[in-house]
Write a protein that holds these residues in place. Sequence first.
Motif, PDB file in Angstrom:
ATOM      1  N   ILE A   2      25.032  39.370  44.299  1.00  0.00           N
ATOM      2  CA  ILE A   2      25.403  37.955  44.401  1.00  0.00           C
ATOM      3  C   ILE A   2      26.241  37.759  45.657  1.00  0.00           C
ATOM      4  O   ILE A   2      27.180  38.521  45.911  1.00  0.00           O
ATOM      5  N   ARG A   3      25.927  36.742  46.436  1.00  0.00           N
ATOM      6  CA  ARG A   3      26.749  36.384  47.594  1.00  0.00           C
ATOM      7  C   ARG A   3      27.814  35.391  47.152  1.00  0.00           C
ATOM      8  O   ARG A   3      27.537  34.404  46.460  1.00  0.00           O
ATOM      9  N   THR A   4      29.069  35.663  47.559  1.00  0.00           N
ATOM     10  CA  THR A   4      30.200  34.847  47.115  1.00  0.00           C
ATOM     11  C   THR A   4      31.133  34.564  48.279  1.00  0.00           C
ATOM     12  O   THR A   4      31.362  35.432  49.128  1.00  0.00           O
ATOM     13  N   HIS A   5      31.694  33.359  48.303  1.00  0.00           N
ATOM     14  CA  HIS A   5      32.703  32.990  49.298  1.00  0.00           C
ATOM     15  C   HIS A   5      34.085  33.226  48.712  1.00  0.00           C
ATOM     16  O   HIS A   5      34.382  32.802  47.587  1.00  0.00           O
ATOM     17  N   LEU A   6      34.942  33.899  49.478  1.00  0.00           N
ATOM     18  CA  LEU A   6      36.315  34.173  49.055  1.00  0.00           C
ATOM     19  C   LEU A   6      37.258  33.105  49.596  1.00  0.00           C
ATOM     20  O   LEU A   6      37.279  32.830  50.797  1.00  0.00           O
ATOM     21  N   ASP A   7      38.058  32.532  48.697  1.00  0.00           N
ATOM     22  CA  ASP A   7      39.094  31.594  49.135  1.00  0.00           C
ATOM     23  C   ASP A   7      40.292  32.342  49.712  1.00  0.00           C
ATOM     24  O   ASP A   7      40.908  31.889  50.674  1.00  0.00           O
ATOM     25  N   LYS A   8      40.624  33.493  49.119  1.00  0.00           N
ATOM     26  CA  LYS A   8      41.773  34.273  49.567  1.00  0.00           C
ATOM     27  C   LYS A   8      41.463  35.760  49.419  1.00  0.00           C
ATOM     28  O   LYS A   8      40.824  36.183  48.442  1.00  0.00           O
ATOM     29  N   ILE A   9      41.944  36.542  50.400  1.00  0.00           N
ATOM     30  CA  ILE A   9      41.707  37.988  50.416  1.00  0.00           C
ATOM     31  C   ILE A   9      43.064  38.671  50.363  1.00  0.00           C
ATOM     32  O   ILE A   9      43.891  38.532  51.273  1.00  0.00           O
ATOM     33  N   ALA A  10      43.324  39.413  49.303  1.00  0.00           N
ATOM     34  CA  ALA A  10      44.641  40.013  49.085  1.00  0.00           C
ATOM     35  C   ALA A  10      44.889  41.183  50.025  1.00  0.00           C
ATOM     36  O   ALA A  10      43.978  41.914  50.415  1.00  0.00           O
ATOM     37  N   SER A  11      46.173  41.399  50.326  1.00  0.00           N
ATOM     38  CA  SER A  11      46.546  42.465  51.274  1.00  0.00           C
ATOM     39  C   SER A  11      46.194  43.854  50.778  1.00  0.00           C
ATOM     40  O   SER A  11      46.012  44.767  51.583  1.00  0.00           O
ATOM     41  N   PRO A  32      41.018  53.149  39.630  1.00  0.00           N
ATOM     42  CA  PRO A  32      42.033  52.564  40.511  1.00  0.00           C
ATOM     43  C   PRO A  32      41.522  52.384  41.937  1.00  0.00           C
ATOM     44  O   PRO A  32      40.884  53.281  42.501  1.00  0.00           O
ATOM     45  N   GLY A  33      41.805  51.232  42.495  1.00  0.00           N
ATOM     46  CA  GLY A  33      41.408  50.947  43.869  1.00  0.00           C
ATOM     47  C   GLY A  33      40.066  50.277  44.016  1.00  0.00           C
ATOM     48  O   GLY A  33      39.681  49.930  45.139  1.00  0.00           O
ATOM     49  N   ALA A  34      39.337  50.077  42.920  1.00  0.00           N
ATOM     50  CA  ALA A  34      38.066  49.357  43.007  1.00  0.00           C
ATOM     51  C   ALA A  34      38.324  47.918  43.458  1.00  0.00           C
ATOM     52  O   ALA A  34      39.189  47.235  42.908  1.00  0.00           O
ATOM     53  N   VAL A  35      37.583  47.469  44.447  1.00  0.00           N
ATOM     54  CA  VAL A  35      37.786  46.129  44.995  1.00  0.00           C
ATOM     55  C   VAL A  35      36.914  45.153  44.226  1.00  0.00           C
ATOM     56  O   VAL A  35      35.677  45.233  44.266  1.00  0.00           O
ATOM     57  N   VAL A  36      37.579  44.262  43.516  1.00  0.00           N
ATOM     58  CA  VAL A  36      36.870  43.301  42.670  1.00  0.00           C
ATOM     59  C   VAL A  36      37.204  41.886  43.101  1.00  0.00           C
ATOM     60  O   VAL A  36      38.220  41.628  43.760  1.00  0.00           O
ATOM     61  N   VAL A  37      36.312  40.977  42.722  1.00  0.00           N
ATOM     62  CA  VAL A  37      36.494  39.553  43.002  1.00  0.00           C
ATOM     63  C   VAL A  37      36.656  38.831  41.673  1.00  0.00           C
ATOM     64  O   VAL A  37      35.959  39.125  40.698  1.00  0.00           O
ATOM     65  N   GLY A  38      37.603  37.897  41.632  1.00  0.00           N
ATOM     66  CA  GLY A  38      37.842  37.144  40.414  1.00  0.00           C
ATOM     67  C   GLY A  38      38.251  35.718  40.707  1.00  0.00           C
ATOM     68  O   GLY A  38      38.642  35.383  41.831  1.00  0.00           O
ATOM     69  N   ARG A  39      38.172  34.895  39.678  1.00  0.00           N
ATOM     70  CA  ARG A  39      38.548  33.479  39.797  1.00  0.00           C
ATOM     71  C   ARG A  39      39.871  33.253  39.061  1.00  0.00           C
ATOM     72  O   ARG A  39      40.021  33.635  37.896  1.00  0.00           O
ATOM     73  N   ILE A  40      40.832  32.667  39.770  1.00  0.00           N
ATOM     74  CA  ILE A  40      42.136  32.364  39.172  1.00  0.00           C
ATOM     75  C   ILE A  40      41.983  31.265  38.126  1.00  0.00           C
ATOM     76  O   ILE A  40      41.321  30.244  38.351  1.00  0.00           O
ATOM     77  N   ARG A  41      42.604  31.477  36.980  1.00  0.00           N
ATOM     78  CA  ARG A  41      42.601  30.481  35.914  1.00  0.00           C
ATOM     79  C   ARG A  41      44.032  30.007  35.658  1.00  0.00           C
ATOM     80  O   ARG A  41      44.916  30.795  35.385  1.00  0.00           O
ATOM     81  N   GLY A  42      44.252  28.715  35.788  1.00  0.00           N
ATOM     82  CA  GLY A  42      45.554  28.137  35.509  1.00  0.00           C
ATOM     83  C   GLY A  42      46.380  27.892  36.753  1.00  0.00           C
ATOM     84  O   GLY A  42      46.001  28.254  37.869  1.00  0.00           O
ATOM     85  N   GLU A  43      47.527  27.257  36.549  1.00  0.00           N
ATOM     86  CA  GLU A  43      48.481  26.951  37.614  1.00  0.00           C
ATOM     87  C   GLU A  43      49.842  27.526  37.233  1.00  0.00           C
ATOM     88  O   GLU A  43      50.177  27.649  36.047  1.00  0.00           O
ATOM     89  N   VAL A  59      49.886  29.869  48.367  1.00  0.00           N
ATOM     90  CA  VAL A  59      49.966  29.487  46.960  1.00  0.00           C
ATOM     91  C   VAL A  59      48.569  29.541  46.336  1.00  0.00           C
ATOM     92  O   VAL A  59      47.586  29.071  46.922  1.00  0.00           O
ATOM     93  N   LEU A  60      48.510  30.122  45.135  1.00  0.00           N
ATOM     94  CA  LEU A  60      47.259  30.186  44.392  1.00  0.00           C
ATOM     95  C   LEU A  60      47.107  28.961  43.494  1.00  0.00           C
ATOM     96  O   LEU A  60      48.093  28.453  42.943  1.00  0.00           O
ATOM     97  N   HIS A  61      45.856  28.527  43.339  1.00  0.00           N
ATOM     98  CA  HIS A  61      45.555  27.383  42.487  1.00  0.00           C
ATOM     99  C   HIS A  61      44.398  27.713  41.551  1.00  0.00           C
ATOM    100  O   HIS A  61      43.601  28.617  41.813  1.00  0.00           O
ATOM    101  N   ASP A  62      44.331  26.972  40.476  1.00  0.00           N
ATOM    102  CA  ASP A  62      43.250  27.143  39.519  1.00  0.00           C
ATOM    103  C   ASP A  62      41.892  27.039  40.218  1.00  0.00           C
ATOM    104  O   ASP A  62      41.645  26.102  40.980  1.00  0.00           O
ATOM    105  N   GLY A  63      41.033  28.023  39.983  1.00  0.00           N
ATOM    106  CA  GLY A  63      39.706  28.029  40.576  1.00  0.00           C
ATOM    107  C   GLY A  63      39.575  28.841  41.847  1.00  0.00           C
ATOM    108  O   GLY A  63      38.443  29.087  42.302  1.00  0.00           O
ATOM    109  N   ASP A  64      40.693  29.260  42.469  1.00  0.00           N
ATOM    110  CA  ASP A  64      40.610  30.078  43.683  1.00  0.00           C
ATOM    111  C   ASP A  64      39.869  31.379  43.399  1.00  0.00           C
ATOM    112  O   ASP A  64      40.128  32.059  42.395  1.00  0.00           O
TER     113      ASP A  64
END
Length: 353
Positions: A2-11, A32-43, A59-64
């Motif tokens: 699946i191709r996905t667009h990242l809103d934020k990439i963690a350090s 440990p160390g597996a790079v995963v993508v997830g969607r933030i839930r909540g504020e 700042v993180l927001h719901d849906g990022d």
Amino acid sequence: MIRTHLDKIASVTRNLRLNRQVTLTEQIEARPGAVVVGRIRGEKSVYNQLEDVHGRMSVLHDGDVIAGALGHRNALQGYEGLMPQSVAVGDALHLLNMGGVIGSAVSGSPDVGAPFEVEVLGQVLLFPEFGSRVGQPAFIDSAAVKGQPDAKRVPVIYIAGTCMNAGKTHAACALVRRLSQEGLRVGGAKLTGVSLLRDVLSMRDYGAEAVLDFTDAGVACTDASSSGRIARVILSELAARDVDVIIAETGDGIMGEYGVQSILTDSELQEWGKVHILCANDPVGVAGAVAHFREAFGLQVDVVTGPATDNRVGTRFVEALGLPAANARSNARQLGDIVLGKLRPHFAASHAV
């Protein structure tokens, strides 16, 4: 895939230099160390930021949609979180720190509130061979530094504390500046803790020629089994970068669960160590830590700093123990001068120190 667009990439993912567009697999290797993508839930209104690969907070927001790495955390003043045994798309995990470590939260401090929930979308795939359509699951140890076993040994100043937020990074930055002013090429290191660029970037801001932390060596969160090996990698890499001295901060405290004890009891690592600085929050912490250094590690504390030295009440207590005390915030030069005095015998005569 699946191709996905990242809103934020963690350090925590910085070794991989990810682009905003990534390819995901639903087959997640839960280690440990597996790079995963997830969607933030909540504020959230507190502890609601993510550090990016340049060290900038946003700042993180719901849906990022964010990229982070699986791991654990054991923070007294933050979250306790476990490395999940298995991970599937749709699972609800938690953001354990601002560096992007993702795991299963089990407890936390009231000061940081409940952690962000992260809905797992998949694991990032890397395509190291140009033109290949066969991806490889991404881990942060890809492109990690491996260590330089043949590097010359340079003096190391170890900074340890009674707990997190005991003034260790203040001390490290004060010493970087003071030693740099003496013409020394200073390396800065963060040897233990949970992934965050902030501390080593602060050392660079104060004049460090080179900085590295455990994530540069491929680890999201250290423990007793990994900290000694990782410390050897980091110190040898910095030594190979032609520094004269290394200031090595150990995250958390000497009785914490990030592996500081493994470093302080490692004979090879202690051959590097020439100065031991203790950061403490109060006089009881000073007394207990000095005794613990002696009894558990066979080491002598050389100087005490941190909030316990914020005024003469604390410094009198430290001095009554027969130890020098110098506050890194209000008297950074004094702290630097004490450390320079300890270092001078270990430098060649050619150094103007």
